[in-house]
Design a protein around this motif. Structure first.
Motif, short mmCIF file in Angstrom:
data_model
loop_
_atom_site.label_atom_id
_atom_site.label_comp_id
_atom_site.label_asym_id
_atom_site.label_seq_id
_atom_site.Cartn_x
_atom_site.Cartn_y
_atom_site.Cartn_z
N ILE A 134 0.85 -1.15 -0.06
CA ILE A 134 -0.02 0.00 -0.17
C ILE A 134 0.86 1.32 -0.13
CG2 ILE A 134 -2.00 1.30 0.94
CD1 ILE A 134 -2.62 -1.43 2.55
N VAL A 135 1.99 1.17 0.68
CA VAL A 135 2.94 2.53 0.75
C VAL A 135 3.45 2.55 -0.75
CG1 VAL A 135 5.08 3.08 1.31
CG2 VAL A 135 3.76 2.35 3.10
N GLU A 136 3.80 1.45 -1.41
CA GLU A 136 4.29 1.75 -2.74
C GLU A 136 3.17 2.17 -3.71
OE1 GLU A 136 6.14 -1.02 -6.40
OE2 GLU A 136 6.00 -1.90 -4.44
N LEU A 137 1.77 1.82 -3.56
CA LEU A 137 0.52 2.02 -4.26
C LEU A 137 0.48 3.60 -3.99
CD1 LEU A 137 -1.54 1.58 -6.21
CD2 LEU A 137 -2.90 0.91 -4.16
N ASN A 138 0.47 3.98 -2.69
CA ASN A 138 0.19 5.63 -2.59
C ASN A 138 1.27 6.38 -3.01
OD1 ASN A 138 -2.19 5.89 -1.12
ND2 ASN A 138 -1.33 4.78 0.72
N THR A 139 2.59 5.95 -2.96
CA THR A 139 3.84 6.62 -3.59
C THR A 139 3.88 6.88 -5.03
OG1 THR A 139 5.29 5.75 -1.79
CG2 THR A 139 6.33 6.46 -3.59
N ASN A 140 3.10 5.74 -5.78
CA ASN A 140 2.97 5.71 -6.95
C ASN A 140 1.80 6.88 -7.65
OD1 ASN A 140 5.04 3.72 -7.23
ND2 ASN A 140 3.60 2.25 -7.92
N ILE A 141 1.12 6.85 -6.80
CA ILE A 141 -0.06 7.63 -7.17
C ILE A 141 0.18 8.93 -6.86
CG2 ILE A 141 -2.35 8.54 -6.17
CD1 ILE A 141 -2.99 5.51 -5.75
N PHE A 142 0.90 9.43 -5.80
CA PHE A 142 1.57 10.65 -5.56
C PHE A 142 2.49 11.08 -6.60
CE2 PHE A 142 5.16 13.06 -3.85
CZ PHE A 142 4.47 14.31 -3.43
#
Length: 256
Positions: A33-41
């Motif tokens: 989820i951290v990676e997903l949120n980072t990608n979206i950011f």
């Protein structure tokens, strides 16, 4: 009388025999989820940056175009393995399987009743069926396998047929369930480097874009090419000029 599990630490809710596995599995999902949120950011930052204003030739950037593509692909794969992939396989751990494991290992039936009542549900088949279908098609036909009908002459982000807002909607659902499964324990889903500096506009990608603007010929054209600038300025829509002046002010240059 306890009416919610959100006020209790996991140690008070979950059987001790499963507690270590719970913490390990939560950490595994957290990383995704951290990676997903980072990608979206990062996707939001790249999409919002005014390349057309500061790119004199309006030429496409191979680096940024490929970065967008790879970030989109990464988002699709994370959503797939965290929330859509079947939980029937032994070594697969989507978040719904984790939710089921937690339920089975709650200490009492009353805890299970509360969990049943308040735990968020993730089932994209009903809430976001069209977006779920897009994720599946992209994963199956463009990323994991070669489908000759899906591939055109060029492989660009718009061909994926999924928008960033749709990816964000699925991410929000995953994030909501994960935070509930933390119970009272707080487990972050954004890197500290983003959560600490995001409001200040002081992340590494902000520095990269600032550097691109500062070294742009366009930014300094009013001073360096005063005769040509009035003609070039005519290409700017009012909104573009407003953005242009915002950067001028940021770098201690007068508005034009």
């Amino acid at each position: 009388m306890i009416t919610t599990l959100k006020i209790l630490e996991s140690e008070k809710i979950i059987n001790s025999t499963y507690l270590n596995m719970y913490k390990k599995n939560m950490k595994t999902i957290q990383f995704q989820i951290v990676e997903l949120n980072t990608n979206i950011f990062l996707l939001n930052k790249i999409i919002e940056f005014p390349f057309t204003i500061f790119n004199q030739n309006n030429s496409e950037s191979i680096f940024w175009e490929n970065t967008l593509k790879l970030l989109f692909e990464s988002c699709v794969l994370i959503i797939w393995r965290v929330s859509i992939e079947s939980d029937k396989k032994d070594k697969i751990l989507p978040i719904n399987k984790l939710k089921s494991q937690i339920y089975q290992n709650l200490k009492s039936q009353s805890f299970k009743d509360i969990f049943d009542h308040e735990a968020p549900s993730i089932d994209f088949r009903f809430k976001y069926p069209k977006i779920k279908q897009k994720v599946e098609q992209i994963r199956h036909n463009l990323i994991a396998h070669i489908n000759e009908k899906a591939y055109g002459l060029e492989r660009r982000v718009p061909q994926y047929g999924i928008s960033l807002s749709e990816i964000e909607a699925l991410c929000k659902e995953i994030d909501t369930l994960f935070k509930y499964l933390c119970f009272k324990n707080e487990i972050g889903t954004l890197p500290l480097s983003i959560s600490k500096y995001v409001e200040q506009g002081n992340t590494d990608i902000d520095h990269i874009f600032d550097s691109l603007v500062k070294t742009s010929v366009i930014l300094h054209m009013p001073e360096n090419e005063p005769d040509y600038w009035p003609y070039y300025k005519q290409n700017f829509a009012p909104k573009d000029l407003e953005i242009f002046n915002k950067y001028r002010i940021k770098f201690n240059l007068p508005k034009v």
